[in-house]
Scaffold this motif. Sequence first.
Motif, PDB file in Angstrom:
ATOM      1  N   MET A 170       0.825  -1.201   0.000  1.00 32.55           N
ATOM      2  CA  MET A 170       0.000   0.000   0.000  1.00 32.55           C
ATOM      3  C   MET A 170       0.867   1.261   0.000  1.00 32.55           C
ATOM      4  O   MET A 170       0.623   2.204  -0.762  1.00 32.55           O
ATOM      5  N   ILE A 171       1.890   1.297   0.860  1.00 32.06           N
ATOM      6  CA  ILE A 171       2.762   2.465   0.953  1.00 32.06           C
ATOM      7  C   ILE A 171       3.497   2.682  -0.364  1.00 32.06           C
ATOM      8  O   ILE A 171       3.586   3.820  -0.870  1.00 32.06           O
ATOM      9  N   LYS A 172       4.004   1.601  -0.959  1.00 34.01           N
ATOM     10  CA  LYS A 172       4.679   1.722  -2.252  1.00 34.01           C
ATOM     11  C   LYS A 172       3.724   2.264  -3.310  1.00 34.01           C
ATOM     12  O   LYS A 172       4.112   3.068  -4.167  1.00 34.01           O
ATOM     13  N   GLY A 173       2.471   1.812  -3.255  1.00 35.25           N
ATOM     14  CA  GLY A 173       1.487   2.268  -4.231  1.00 35.25           C
ATOM     15  C   GLY A 173       1.201   3.755  -4.112  1.00 35.25           C
ATOM     16  O   GLY A 173       1.012   4.449  -5.128  1.00 35.25           O
ATOM     17  N   ILE A 174       1.198   4.283  -2.883  1.00 30.43           N
ATOM     18  CA  ILE A 174       0.966   5.724  -2.694  1.00 30.43           C
ATOM     19  C   ILE A 174       2.108   6.521  -3.307  1.00 30.43           C
ATOM     20  O   ILE A 174       1.882   7.514  -4.015  1.00 30.43           O
ATOM     21  N   TRP A 175       3.354   6.084  -3.048  1.00 30.65           N
ATOM     22  CA  TRP A 175       4.499   6.773  -3.650  1.00 30.65           C
ATOM     23  C   TRP A 175       4.438   6.720  -5.178  1.00 30.65           C
ATOM     24  O   TRP A 175       4.709   7.720  -5.860  1.00 30.65           O
ATOM     25  N   LYS A 176       4.062   5.572  -5.698  1.00 26.77           N
ATOM     26  CA  LYS A 176       3.982   5.422  -7.155  1.00 26.77           C
ATOM     27  C   LYS A 176       2.913   6.339  -7.736  1.00 26.77           C
ATOM     28  O   LYS A 176       3.118   6.989  -8.775  1.00 26.77           O
ATOM     29  N   ASP A 177       1.749   6.397  -7.087  1.00 24.17           N
ATOM     30  CA  ASP A 177       0.677   7.261  -7.578  1.00 24.17           C
ATOM     31  C   ASP A 177       1.040   8.738  -7.479  1.00 24.17           C
ATOM     32  O   ASP A 177       0.531   9.566  -8.235  1.00 24.17           O
ATOM     33  N   ALA A 178       1.930   9.064  -6.542  1.00 26.12           N
ATOM     34  CA  ALA A 178       2.401  10.444  -6.427  1.00 26.12           C
ATOM     35  C   ALA A 178       3.461  10.762  -7.476  1.00 26.12           C
ATOM     36  O   ALA A 178       3.846  11.925  -7.636  1.00 26.12           O
ATOM     37  N   GLY A 179       3.930   9.717  -8.181  1.00 27.18           N
ATOM     38  CA  GLY A 179       4.901   9.924  -9.248  1.00 27.18           C
ATOM     39  C   GLY A 179       6.339   9.678  -8.859  1.00 27.18           C
ATOM     40  O   GLY A 179       7.260  10.077  -9.567  1.00 27.18           O
TER      41      GLY A 179
END
Length: 309
Positions: free
Chosen positions: A245-254
Amino acid sequence: MTAARRWPVHPSPVPGEALTSWLRRIASRYGADLDDLVSDLGFWPDGANDLDACPPDGLACELSERTGVGVEHIRRMSLTGWSPWLIDPIKPGPDTFAVYTQQFSVLLGVGRRRVREIPAWLPWHSSRPVLRACPQCIAATESPYPYQLLWLLPLTLSCPFHKCLLEVREKPVSHFADWKNKPPVAKPASPAVLEMDARTWQAMAIGFADLSGRRVHAETWFRLLRAIIDELEATITECTTAARMIKGIWKDAGYPARMGPLSWQPHENYPVDIQVRALQTAVTAIHFLEQGTLTGRGPDATFFMPLES
């Protein structure tokens, strides 16, 4: 420098101005520099950054006598003047970091993050201070250019007046002539960035911030935001099953995942580019929480959920 007990002519502080910004403008009026002015007041700072963080005891009272500006107003021009809203009202100790950042749990479950002891830590006070400024604010003023206290803290991303992103200032804070001649291109801030920063400005202005239909105290807002940043910057072992989940947030932030640095540091100690990325990723996390597309593992994620009617 020699001056009368009460300076007859001095520029008034502008709303939100940093203490060193105001002092530089006063010193300029008298043809002096910052160190001369502070020395004339009977103090000798270790550095300009110390004045914006923890000015000497008695400085606000002495300035008030000389200028007629209220003591409380002057205190609010430095970081410690915002105790207990922005920082805790106690002298920093080894446990200050854990007390401040782990009061709330939003993305990760309670007790997932390590209890770290960091002596002399102050929330939002960068160990390597870098000024970020609004190019349009600078363009609208004259030398010596005033600058905001919030521009010195890794806490906001945008200017609430011009709705643009703050730009990193590479040269000394006291000089903006190059920006005046060739200002950076102002980049519009996203609605999500403006919303997060509006809450910070609201908290600083009136002591409260509005979240998803509920109003919370400024102390709550600043600690919630700092908790989210700490969770986003947590190591892989701390994230455990929430790592994806945390990795996904960073990815969605670019950005690539910020988890698991070889040498963990608090947000305030990272270079400005990493601080900006963390703030932008916090914007993404808060937006997803409020849209219902992200479910935090911590009990305090409910702060970002709509109130049931």
